[in-house]
Design a protein around this motif. Structure first.
Motif, PDB file in Angstrom:
ATOM      1  N   UNK A 145      70.938  93.223   9.342  1.00  0.00           N
ATOM      2  CA  UNK A 145      71.087  93.097  10.890  1.00  0.00           C
ATOM      3  C   UNK A 145      72.492  92.531  11.159  1.00  0.00           C
ATOM      4  N   UNK A 146      72.643  91.693  11.816  1.00  0.00           N
ATOM      5  CA  UNK A 146      73.880  90.856  11.894  1.00  0.00           C
ATOM      6  C   UNK A 146      73.772  89.562  10.895  1.00  0.00           C
ATOM      7  N   UNK A 147      74.489  89.585  10.040  1.00  0.00           N
ATOM      8  CA  UNK A 147      74.160  88.566   8.913  1.00  0.00           C
ATOM      9  C   UNK A 147      74.463  87.180   9.272  1.00  0.00           C
ATOM     10  N   UNK A 148      73.821  86.273   9.337  1.00  0.00           N
ATOM     11  CA  UNK A 148      74.113  84.651   9.561  1.00  0.00           C
ATOM     12  C   UNK A 148      75.048  84.286   8.469  1.00  0.00           C
ATOM     13  N   UNK A 149      74.653  84.838   7.327  1.00  0.00           N
ATOM     14  CA  UNK A 149      75.849  84.218   6.338  1.00  0.00           C
ATOM     15  C   UNK A 149      76.944  84.849   6.427  1.00  0.00           C
ATOM     16  N   UNK A 150      77.553  86.126   6.883  1.00  0.00           N
ATOM     17  CA  UNK A 150      78.694  86.352   6.951  1.00  0.00           C
ATOM     18  C   UNK A 150      79.455  85.597   8.086  1.00  0.00           C
ATOM     19  N   UNK A 151      78.681  85.461   9.373  1.00  0.00           N
ATOM     20  CA  UNK A 151      78.881  84.711  10.406  1.00  0.00           C
ATOM     21  C   UNK A 151      79.430  83.348  10.058  1.00  0.00           C
ATOM     22  N   UNK A 152      78.494  82.397   9.231  1.00  0.00           N
ATOM     23  CA  UNK A 152      78.830  81.149   8.987  1.00  0.00           C
ATOM     24  C   UNK A 152      79.863  81.116   7.905  1.00  0.00           C
ATOM     25  N   UNK A 153      80.071  82.043   6.935  1.00  0.00           N
ATOM     26  CA  UNK A 153      81.360  82.065   6.066  1.00  0.00           C
ATOM     27  C   UNK A 153      82.531  81.981   6.885  1.00  0.00           C
ATOM     28  N   UNK A 154      82.484  82.743   7.977  1.00  0.00           N
ATOM     29  CA  UNK A 154      83.664  83.081   8.986  1.00  0.00           C
ATOM     30  C   UNK A 154      84.070  81.645   9.508  1.00  0.00           C
ATOM     31  N   UNK A 155      83.125  81.096   9.994  1.00  0.00           N
ATOM     32  CA  UNK A 155      83.155  79.895  10.806  1.00  0.00           C
ATOM     33  C   UNK A 155      83.742  78.818   9.674  1.00  0.00           C
ATOM     34  N   UNK A 156      83.478  79.092   8.543  1.00  0.00           N
ATOM     35  CA  UNK A 156      84.196  77.938   7.472  1.00  0.00           C
ATOM     36  C   UNK A 156      85.477  78.656   6.957  1.00  0.00           C
ATOM     37  N   UNK A 157      86.035  79.500   7.764  1.00  0.00           N
ATOM     38  CA  UNK A 157      87.440  80.130   7.189  1.00  0.00           C
ATOM     39  C   UNK A 157      87.022  80.817   5.857  1.00  0.00           C
ATOM     40  N   UNK A 158      86.041  81.371   5.410  1.00  0.00           N
ATOM     41  CA  UNK A 158      85.852  82.125   4.265  1.00  0.00           C
ATOM     42  C   UNK A 158      86.165  83.884   4.384  1.00  0.00           C
ATOM     43  N   UNK A 159      87.013  84.488   3.751  1.00  0.00           N
ATOM     44  CA  UNK A 159      86.911  85.882   3.749  1.00  0.00           C
ATOM     45  C   UNK A 159      85.677  86.370   3.167  1.00  0.00           C
TER      46      UNK A 159
ATOM     47  N   UNK B  24      91.714  88.135  -5.921  1.00  0.00           N
ATOM     48  CA  UNK B  24      92.282  87.207  -6.917  1.00  0.00           C
ATOM     49  C   UNK B  24      93.777  87.079  -6.983  1.00  0.00           C
ATOM     50  N   UNK B  25      94.276  88.448  -6.794  1.00  0.00           N
ATOM     51  CA  UNK B  25      95.869  88.611  -6.912  1.00  0.00           C
ATOM     52  C   UNK B  25      96.617  88.157  -5.804  1.00  0.00           C
ATOM     53  N   UNK B  26      95.903  87.852  -4.689  1.00  0.00           N
ATOM     54  CA  UNK B  26      96.503  87.686  -3.245  1.00  0.00           C
ATOM     55  C   UNK B  26      95.766  86.464  -2.453  1.00  0.00           C
ATOM     56  N   UNK B  27      95.720  85.393  -3.111  1.00  0.00           N
ATOM     57  CA  UNK B  27      95.221  84.358  -2.569  1.00  0.00           C
ATOM     58  C   UNK B  27      95.543  83.796  -0.972  1.00  0.00           C
ATOM     59  N   UNK B  28      97.010  84.403  -0.540  1.00  0.00           N
ATOM     60  CA  UNK B  28      97.190  84.089   0.642  1.00  0.00           C
ATOM     61  C   UNK B  28      96.589  84.710   1.694  1.00  0.00           C
ATOM     62  N   UNK B  29      95.862  86.134   1.223  1.00  0.00           N
ATOM     63  CA  UNK B  29      95.482  87.071   2.054  1.00  0.00           C
ATOM     64  C   UNK B  29      93.841  86.538   2.321  1.00  0.00           C
ATOM     65  N   UNK B  30      93.212  85.722   1.541  1.00  0.00           N
ATOM     66  CA  UNK B  30      92.157  85.095   1.695  1.00  0.00           C
ATOM     67  C   UNK B  30      92.095  84.117   2.674  1.00  0.00           C
ATOM     68  N   UNK B  31      93.282  83.291   2.809  1.00  0.00           N
ATOM     69  CA  UNK B  31      93.513  82.325   3.693  1.00  0.00           C
ATOM     70  C   UNK B  31      93.756  83.009   5.161  1.00  0.00           C
ATOM     71  N   UNK B  32      94.363  84.052   5.124  1.00  0.00           N
ATOM     72  CA  UNK B  32      94.662  84.806   6.516  1.00  0.00           C
ATOM     73  C   UNK B  32      93.479  85.207   7.047  1.00  0.00           C
ATOM     74  N   UNK B  33      92.484  85.658   6.131  1.00  0.00           N
ATOM     75  CA  UNK B  33      91.558  86.520   6.434  1.00  0.00           C
ATOM     76  C   UNK B  33      90.134  85.464   6.989  1.00  0.00           C
ATOM     77  N   UNK B  34      90.209  84.342   6.376  1.00  0.00           N
ATOM     78  CA  UNK B  34      89.557  83.219   6.789  1.00  0.00           C
ATOM     79  C   UNK B  34      89.840  82.461   8.234  1.00  0.00           C
ATOM     80  N   UNK B  35      91.143  82.551   8.400  1.00  0.00           N
ATOM     81  CA  UNK B  35      91.580  82.021   9.664  1.00  0.00           C
ATOM     82  C   UNK B  35      90.968  82.765  10.912  1.00  0.00           C
TER      83      UNK B  35
END
Length: 363
Positions: free
Chosen positions: A270-284, A322-333
């Motif tokens: 459905x609308x995954x709570x895990x996805x929304x919570x991960x986004x709230x914690x700045x996780x890609x 793994x190769x682009x750690x900065x992308x993970x940070x940007x996606x998290x924000x």
């Protein structure tokens, strides 16, 4: 409906095990209480379910209803009869409630489908055919779930709406930044059942070159009947990687601060709570292209999407992350900003409040 009781709402769940829908119900109760309502929870689970202590620690009343057939319905009716609004959050609860629904005509009955599974067997069709005349409003967390349900069951004359799940936002100071140590920690959060298909995540990691596998960790949070299968696969095929099974964990800060990338591999969502919570914690997030995942995850903005059960594509995405750690940070924000703007719990509660107040359409 008795106006003196109009602030009272009972949320009914099949259990209070650690799961997205169950966490959502607790968070919704907190938001409703802050808005002056009087919510409580009725659970058909066990007295030692882990989220009972969480709910009661937050001051939310929990009533556990158990018993043999017949007795459980009597106990459930005792819990229902003084409540003007009954909000059912599980098809299993709806099935158990069938014999007492005719006694609830003076109550507002709201039914939320948190998943998108078809439930198209004869048994489930009969359950929903009978329940249709007593449900005032049915809600869904995704348009896909709504379409599937109505294609299978009809229910043309029942008030139907899509209400996005919302989440309680963590404070900035509760979010731990990425370690930036050349490793990638991937998280999987949820029940270990076939529908979630977590085996495809391990299969993707197994496809990586050995030197890459050594830099990857997989952290599972949850339990279920698929756990032995996942553990066996890890032992046999992932000797170069670190795979940790944390079991049930109710502290979301301990979950989402443990990894940099959430992987959702489900066959339906459905609308995954895990996805929304991960986004709230700045996780890609990397997620299968099913259900509401594509609504939450926007490629080149806060994560990646891949076809269900496509471990090859998932392996390629893991290598990119793994190769682009900065992308993970940007996606998290970007993910946190999107949750703040579009998936607040207050917005969700306001939509449910309108459903509670509308005139019911059961027939």
């Amino acid at each position: 409906m008795n106006k003196s009781l109009s602030k009272k709402i009972s949320h009914v769940v099949s259990s209070l095990q650690v799961g997205g829908a169950e966490r959502f119900v607790i968070d919704l109760c907190i938001e409703q209480r802050e808005q002056g309502l009087e919510p409580d929870i009725i659970s058909l689970g066990h007295h030692d379910d882990p989220l009972i202590a969480v709910a009661e620690g937050l001051g939310i009343k929990v009533t556990v209803v158990r018993g043999m057939k017949g007795l459980v319905q009597w106990r459930l009716w005792k819990a229902y009869r003084n409540q003007p609004i009954i909000h059912i959050h599980s098809p299993a609860v709806l099935m158990v409630s069938l014999p007492i629904l005719p006694l609830c005509l003076e109550r507002k009955i709201v039914y939320t489908r948190h998943g998108a599974a078809k439930l198209s067997t004869k048994r489930w069709r009969r359950v929903h055919q009978f329940a249709r005349r007593y449900i005032d409003s049915i809600c869904f967390v995704s348009e896909e779930g709504q379409q599937i349900f109505h294609d299978v069951n009809g229910w043309e004359h029942v008030d139907s709406s899509v209400i996005d799940n919302g989440i309680a936002m963590p404070r900035e100071q509760d979010i731990i930044p990425h370690p930036q140590d050349g490793r990638l920690r991937i998280g999987s959060v949820g029940r270990m059942v076939s529908l979630k298909h977590q085996i495809s995540l391990l299969q993707a990691v197994a496809l990586l070159p050995e030197d890459i596998q050594q830099k990857v960790e997989v952290h599972f949070f949850g339990t279920g009947d698929q756990m032995p299968k996942l553990q066996n696969f890890s032992q046999q095929h992932l000797a170069q990687s670190t795979v940790v099974f944390h079991g049930l964990e109710s502290d979301r800060s301990k979950i989402y601060n443990r990894f940099e990338l959430l992987a959702v591999t489900s066959e339906t969502e459905g609308m995954s709570l895990a996805i929304m919570e991960a986004m709230a914690y700045k996780r890609a997030v990397v997620a299968s292209k099913v259900g509401g995942n594509g609504v939450l995850v926007k490629e080149q903005l806060n994560g990646w999407l891949f076809d269900f059960d496509d471990s090859d594509s998932l392996a390629q995405i893991i290598q990119q992350a793994l190769a682009h750690a900065e992308t993970l940070i940007d996606y998290g924000k970007a993910g946190r900003e999107r949750v703040l703007e579009e998936f607040s719990l207050q917005r969700t509660q306001n939509q449910y409040q309108k459903v509670y107040q509308d005139v019911g359409t059961s027939i």
